[in-house]
Design an enzyme around this catalytic site. Sequence first.
Site, PDB file in Angstrom:
ATOM      1  CG  PHE A 178      22.882  64.849 -22.708  1.00 51.27           C
ATOM      2  CD1 PHE A 178      23.567  64.598 -21.520  1.00 51.27           C
ATOM      3  CD2 PHE A 178      22.906  66.123 -23.242  1.00 51.27           C
ATOM      4  CE1 PHE A 178      24.270  65.608 -20.887  1.00 51.27           C
ATOM      5  CE2 PHE A 178      23.617  67.144 -22.608  1.00 51.27           C
ATOM      6  CZ  PHE A 178      24.298  66.885 -21.429  1.00 51.27           C
ATOM      7  CB  VAL A 179      17.091  66.530 -21.773  1.00 54.18           C
ATOM      8  CG1 VAL A 179      16.314  65.232 -21.939  1.00 54.18           C
ATOM      9  CG2 VAL A 179      17.493  66.718 -20.324  1.00 54.18           C
ATOM     10  NE  ARG A 193      24.502  77.141 -20.699  1.00 51.51           N
ATOM     11  CZ  ARG A 193      24.695  76.216 -19.752  1.00 51.51           C
ATOM     12  NH1 ARG A 193      23.670  75.686 -19.133  1.00 51.51           N
ATOM     13  NH2 ARG A 193      25.916  75.824 -19.431  1.00 51.51           N
ATOM     14  CG  ASP A 221      25.255  72.967 -20.959  1.00 46.64           C
ATOM     15  OD1 ASP A 221      24.766  72.524 -19.905  1.00 46.64           O
ATOM     16  OD2 ASP A 221      26.473  72.899 -21.228  1.00 46.64           O
ATOM     17  CE  LYS A 272      19.227  62.761 -18.072  1.00 48.16           C
ATOM     18  NZ  LYS A 272      20.616  62.701 -18.578  1.00 48.16           N
ATOM     19  CD  GLU A 303      22.652  62.287 -15.414  1.00 47.58           C
ATOM     20  OE1 GLU A 303      23.377  63.270 -15.525  1.00 47.58           O
ATOM     21  OE2 GLU A 303      22.553  61.412 -16.295  1.00 47.58           O
ATOM     22  N   GLY A 356      22.401  76.115 -15.549  1.00 51.25           N
ATOM     23  CA  GLY A 356      21.277  75.398 -16.135  1.00 51.25           C
ATOM     24  C   GLY A 356      19.890  75.845 -15.712  1.00 51.25           C
TER      25      GLY A 356
HETATM   26  P1  IMP Z   1      24.086  65.522 -10.837  1.00 52.72           P
HETATM   27  O1  IMP Z   1      25.013  66.121  -9.825  1.00 52.72           O
HETATM   28  O2  IMP Z   1      24.609  64.287 -11.486  1.00 52.72           O
HETATM   29  O3  IMP Z   1      22.672  65.328 -10.331  1.00 52.72           O
HETATM   30  O4  IMP Z   1      24.149  66.502 -12.036  1.00 52.72           O
HETATM   31  C1  IMP Z   1      23.231  67.414 -12.323  1.00 52.72           C
HETATM   32  C2  IMP Z   1      23.843  68.371 -13.321  1.00 52.72           C
HETATM   33  O5  IMP Z   1      24.387  67.691 -14.468  1.00 52.72           O
HETATM   34  C3  IMP Z   1      22.720  69.232 -13.820  1.00 52.72           C
HETATM   35  O6  IMP Z   1      22.608  70.397 -13.041  1.00 52.72           O
HETATM   36  C4  IMP Z   1      23.128  69.484 -15.253  1.00 52.72           C
HETATM   37  O7  IMP Z   1      23.939  70.637 -15.307  1.00 52.72           O
HETATM   38  C5  IMP Z   1      23.944  68.280 -15.663  1.00 52.72           C
HETATM   39  N1  IMP Z   1      23.131  67.300 -16.420  1.00 52.72           N
HETATM   40  C6  IMP Z   1      22.768  66.060 -16.037  1.00 52.72           C
HETATM   41  N2  IMP Z   1      22.042  65.445 -16.975  1.00 52.72           N
HETATM   42  C7  IMP Z   1      21.923  66.336 -17.987  1.00 52.72           C
HETATM   43  C8  IMP Z   1      21.254  66.290 -19.279  1.00 52.72           C
HETATM   44  O8  IMP Z   1      20.605  65.322 -19.688  1.00 52.72           O
HETATM   45  N3  IMP Z   1      21.353  67.412 -20.046  1.00 52.72           N
HETATM   46  C9  IMP Z   1      22.046  68.520 -19.638  1.00 52.72           C
HETATM   47  N4  IMP Z   1      22.671  68.598 -18.452  1.00 52.72           N
HETATM   48  C10 IMP Z   1      22.618  67.513 -17.638  1.00 52.72           C
HETATM   49 MG    MG Z   2      23.507  72.302 -13.541  1.00 50.33          MG
END
Ligand code: IMP
Ligand code: MG
Length: 177
Positions: A153-154, A166, A160, A132, A104, A42
Amino acid sequence: MSQQQIPVLFSEQEIAQRIATLSIEIAKDLPREFLIVSLLRGSFMFTSDLIRAMHRIGLAPQIDFMTLASYHAGTSSTGQVTIQRDITEDVSNKMVLIVDDILETGRTLHYAQNLLRERGARDLRIAVLLEKPGKRLSDVKADFVGFTVPDKFVVGYGLDYANHYRELPYIGALDIH
Ligand code: IMP
Ligand code: MG
């Protein structure tokens, strides 16, 4: 959904301006030389623009990449993170800046931070393009944040949905939540 229908949250110009400012914020805190650990996939686009913005203001980072996967059971994350591709640089005694696309739940960054700390990184900072709020399940804070996004969801600019979108040069919101 065709790409034209994805509403723009942050335009190319807004992203470029924010990254220029973000690199100045980073330069105030970090030395001229440090190691960037960019979390794939990402953050590839963010990282490539960020390092060029850094270069323009005199920073000289080294770069390495790591691919982490967090496993999901249905729609909820199990919280288990694994390394799919590791860095090859030695982080011991280095100043490290972890770069990710979005914070997130924080599980991914929490894992990355602990891993690099265990390997002896001298000092660690975290830069994310997006954050977020209100979704955190792990105790982790980003030191540098590009934009705060609503709970949608972005996609685009490296982010992606099922490995699509992407390539969009802007950040858009998918209408799926
Ligand atoms: P975390 O471990 O929950 O903080 O997840 C982060 C990962 O989830 C990011 O590196 C993204 O790959 C994916 N992710 C979380 N929210 C989104 C979104 O809104 N769009 C796309 N990917 C997301
Ligand atoms: Mg990621």
